[in-house]
Design a protein around this motif. Structure first.
Motif, PDB file in Angstrom:
ATOM      1  N   LEU A  99       0.822  -1.209   0.000  1.00  0.00           N
ATOM      2  CA  LEU A  99       0.000   0.000   0.000  1.00  0.00           C
ATOM      3  C   LEU A  99       0.856   1.260   0.000  1.00  0.00           C
ATOM      4  CD1 LEU A  99      -2.792  -1.269   2.397  1.00  0.00           C
ATOM      5  CD2 LEU A  99      -3.037  -0.736  -0.030  1.00  0.00           C
ATOM      6  N   LYS A 100       2.016   1.180   0.652  1.00  0.00           N
ATOM      7  CA  LYS A 100       2.923   2.329   0.678  1.00  0.00           C
ATOM      8  C   LYS A 100       3.394   2.649  -0.740  1.00  0.00           C
ATOM      9  CE  LYS A 100       5.436   2.665   4.354  1.00  0.00           C
ATOM     10  NZ  LYS A 100       6.473   2.441   5.374  1.00  0.00           N
ATOM     11  N   TYR A 101       3.710   1.604  -1.508  1.00  0.00           N
ATOM     12  CA  TYR A 101       4.137   1.816  -2.895  1.00  0.00           C
ATOM     13  C   TYR A 101       2.974   2.221  -3.797  1.00  0.00           C
ATOM     14  CZ  TYR A 101       8.971   0.301  -2.337  1.00  0.00           C
ATOM     15  OH  TYR A 101      10.305   0.221  -1.975  1.00  0.00           O
ATOM     16  N   SER A 102       1.747   2.116  -3.287  1.00  0.00           N
ATOM     17  CA  SER A 102       0.566   2.546  -4.042  1.00  0.00           C
ATOM     18  C   SER A 102       0.138   3.965  -3.649  1.00  0.00           C
ATOM     19  CB  SER A 102      -0.595   1.573  -3.806  1.00  0.00           C
ATOM     20  OG  SER A 102      -0.248   0.273  -4.222  1.00  0.00           O
ATOM     21  N   GLY A 103       0.988   4.647  -2.872  1.00  0.00           N
ATOM     22  CA  GLY A 103       0.732   6.056  -2.563  1.00  0.00           C
ATOM     23  C   GLY A 103       0.099   6.348  -1.210  1.00  0.00           C
ATOM     24  N   TYR A 104      -0.066   5.331  -0.370  1.00  0.00           N
ATOM     25  CA  TYR A 104      -0.620   5.531   0.967  1.00  0.00           C
ATOM     26  C   TYR A 104       0.511   5.728   1.975  1.00  0.00           C
ATOM     27  CZ  TYR A 104      -5.006   3.488  -0.830  1.00  0.00           C
ATOM     28  OH  TYR A 104      -6.148   3.230  -1.541  1.00  0.00           O
ATOM     29  N   SER A 105       0.245   6.508   3.022  1.00  0.00           N
ATOM     30  CA  SER A 105       1.131   6.462   4.188  1.00  0.00           C
ATOM     31  C   SER A 105       0.541   5.407   5.120  1.00  0.00           C
ATOM     32  CB  SER A 105       1.213   7.821   4.882  1.00  0.00           C
ATOM     33  OG  SER A 105      -0.050   8.216   5.372  1.00  0.00           O
ATOM     34  N   THR A 106       1.394   4.617   5.748  1.00  0.00           N
ATOM     35  CA  THR A 106       0.895   3.472   6.510  1.00  0.00           C
ATOM     36  C   THR A 106       1.507   3.382   7.896  1.00  0.00           C
ATOM     37  OG1 THR A 106       2.596   1.942   5.716  1.00  0.00           O
ATOM     38  CG2 THR A 106       0.626   2.153   4.357  1.00  0.00           C
ATOM     39  N   GLU A 107       0.764   2.754   8.791  1.00  0.00           N
ATOM     40  CA  GLU A 107       1.247   2.417  10.133  1.00  0.00           C
ATOM     41  C   GLU A 107       0.835   0.974  10.397  1.00  0.00           C
ATOM     42  OE1 GLU A 107       0.389   5.808  13.113  1.00  0.00           O
ATOM     43  OE2 GLU A 107      -1.155   6.029  11.562  1.00  0.00           O
ATOM     44  N   VAL A 108       1.634   0.255  11.166  1.00  0.00           N
ATOM     45  CA  VAL A 108       1.288  -1.134  11.483  1.00  0.00           C
ATOM     46  C   VAL A 108       1.217  -1.348  12.983  1.00  0.00           C
ATOM     47  CG1 VAL A 108       2.233  -2.108   9.363  1.00  0.00           C
ATOM     48  CG2 VAL A 108       3.699  -1.889  11.357  1.00  0.00           C
ATOM     49  N   ASP A 109       0.341  -2.292  13.349  1.00  0.00           N
ATOM     50  CA  ASP A 109       0.261  -2.768  14.728  1.00  0.00           C
ATOM     51  C   ASP A 109       0.016  -1.634  15.728  1.00  0.00           C
ATOM     52  OD1 ASP A 109       0.231  -4.947  16.431  1.00  0.00           O
ATOM     53  OD2 ASP A 109       2.358  -4.804  16.913  1.00  0.00           O
ATOM     54  N   LYS A 110      -1.098  -0.926  15.545  1.00  0.00           N
ATOM     55  CA  LYS A 110      -1.446   0.205  16.407  1.00  0.00           C
ATOM     56  C   LYS A 110      -2.706  -0.096  17.237  1.00  0.00           C
ATOM     57  CE  LYS A 110       1.756   3.124  15.056  1.00  0.00           C
ATOM     58  NZ  LYS A 110       2.761   3.661  15.974  1.00  0.00           N
ATOM     59  N   ILE A 111      -2.768   0.496  18.408  1.00  0.00           N
ATOM     60  CA  ILE A 111      -3.970   0.394  19.248  1.00  0.00           C
ATOM     61  C   ILE A 111      -4.831   1.630  19.017  1.00  0.00           C
ATOM     62  CG2 ILE A 111      -4.874   0.201  21.606  1.00  0.00           C
ATOM     63  CD1 ILE A 111      -3.266  -2.235  20.827  1.00  0.00           C
ATOM     64  N   LEU A 112      -6.082   1.440  18.641  1.00  0.00           N
ATOM     65  CA  LEU A 112      -7.002   2.550  18.432  1.00  0.00           C
ATOM     66  C   LEU A 112      -8.176   2.446  19.401  1.00  0.00           C
ATOM     67  CD1 LEU A 112      -7.293   2.939  14.530  1.00  0.00           C
ATOM     68  CD2 LEU A 112      -5.835   4.208  16.114  1.00  0.00           C
ATOM     69  N   GLN A 113      -8.616   3.598  19.853  1.00  0.00           N
ATOM     70  CA  GLN A 113      -9.765   3.648  20.753  1.00  0.00           C
ATOM     71  C   GLN A 113     -11.053   3.587  19.948  1.00  0.00           C
ATOM     72  OE1 GLN A 113      -9.815   3.802  24.280  1.00  0.00           O
ATOM     73  NE2 GLN A 113     -11.966   3.325  23.821  1.00  0.00           N
ATOM     74  N   GLY A 114     -11.957   2.715  20.350  1.00  0.00           N
ATOM     75  CA  GLY A 114     -13.292   2.694  19.774  1.00  0.00           C
ATOM     76  C   GLY A 114     -14.249   3.400  20.719  1.00  0.00           C
ATOM     77  N   LYS A 115     -15.503   3.449  20.371  1.00  0.00           N
ATOM     78  CA  LYS A 115     -16.495   4.038  21.265  1.00  0.00           C
ATOM     79  C   LYS A 115     -16.631   3.191  22.531  1.00  0.00           C
ATOM     80  CE  LYS A 115     -21.379   5.243  21.693  1.00  0.00           C
ATOM     81  NZ  LYS A 115     -22.734   5.103  21.104  1.00  0.00           N
ATOM     82  N   CYS A 116     -16.550   1.870  22.368  1.00  0.00           N
ATOM     83  CA  CYS A 116     -16.778   0.965  23.496  1.00  0.00           C
ATOM     84  C   CYS A 116     -15.481   0.419  24.094  1.00  0.00           C
ATOM     85  CB  CYS A 116     -17.656  -0.212  23.053  1.00  0.00           C
ATOM     86  SG  CYS A 116     -19.266   0.289  22.370  1.00  0.00           S
TER      87      CYS A 116
END
Length: 279
Positions: A99-116
């Motif tokens: 995806l990076k070579y397709s023009g996206y900036s990327t991050e891997v293995d991250k913790i994201l907060q959801g509503k719950c």
């Protein structure tokens, strides 16, 4: 080859041998027509009732390797992705790199907060003020597919993260898409549910003409595990240092020095990979 030959797939399913499928997989390597015809003739003469797809693959691979090793590397692509295992982490890095070579900036293995609750996300991409979260489902064995439970589960996580993300005024992008990526295939009900709820599904051969294998071939983004010249130990060393693409190794050849690879062998490895990536 005129009579019908029954072959055994890795899933245990019995199907009829398809000359067209073998020809298509050989053509995909970029091999000249005469090489493809020679291999088809030799493999065809060695077929017998009940032969496994693995045996057919091994024979075709061996014949390609005798001609040009980089053609064998292209032919090996599907198997090479299985070799990214046994954990799914290198596969996540591989998807991120594509995806990076397709023009996206990327991050891997991250913790994201959801509503719950919080969620561990395999890959996050950003492009044009839009964010996508991606779940990678890696199978280290052939014949294991993603059933409907996978997109059901991923969609619930995506909706939870999306609600929290888009309600946060500090976020500079909108979370607009959830993806599920697998190195195998989706079952029919998984495809039906994923398409219905709006998830983007990417598998080995789905969407048609834009699946994982198509993107890799089109962009020349082959995993280092396709190499016919690197040993398994060398591949694992490179993967442990986040070198997952042949293209990355070409730009960071000093890793081969760290491995103690001789200059002669180093030239062969880099030569194979250069031909592979310039396809």
């Amino acid at each position: 080859m005129e009579k019908t030959i029954g072959i055994l797939k890795s899933s245990g399913e019995k199907v009829n041998f398809s000359l067209d499928k073998l020809r298509a997989s050989l053509n995909r390597t970029g091999a000249e027509k005469y090489i493809v015809n020679q291999i088809i003739e030799k493999v065809g003469n060695e077929l017998y009732q009940g032969i496994s797809t693995k045996e057919i693959y091994n024979r075709a691979f061996s014949l390609l390797k005798k001609n040009k090793s980089y053609l064998a590397s292209r032919y090996k692509l599907k198997k090479a992705i299985y070799e990214l295992g046994p954990t799914g982490f290198p596969f996540e890095r591989f998807v991120s790199a594509i995806l990076k070579y397709s023009g996206y900036s990327t991050e891997v293995d991250k913790i994201l907060q959801g509503k719950c609750v919080t969620h561990e996300i395999d890959v996050i991409t950003h492009k044009n003020n839009e964010t996508t979260i991606i779940e990678c489902k890696f199978h280290s064995e052939q014949g294991l597919n993603c059933n409907v439970k996978i997109p059901l589960y991923i969609n619930s996580r995506y909706q939870d993260v999306k609600e929290h993300w888009n309600a946060n005024p500090k976020k500079k992008t909108s979370l607009t898409k959830g993806w599920v990526v697998t190195n195998t295939r989706f079952t029919e009900d998984a495809l039906q549910y994923g398409n219905c709820c709006g998830l983007y599904l990417l598998s080995w051969d789905y969407p048609k003409n834009d699946g994982l294998k198509d993107r890799i071939d089109r962009l020349g983004l082959y995993p280092i595990t396709v190499s016919t010249l690197l040993t398994n130990r060398e591949k694992q060393f490179l993967l442990s240092r986040d070198v997952v693409l042949c293209r990355q190794l070409i730009g960071n050849a000093f890793y081969l020095d760290h491995l103690g690879v001789s200059n002669t062998r180093k030239e062969k490895i880099l030569g194979e990979m250069t031909k592979l990536c310039n396809f």
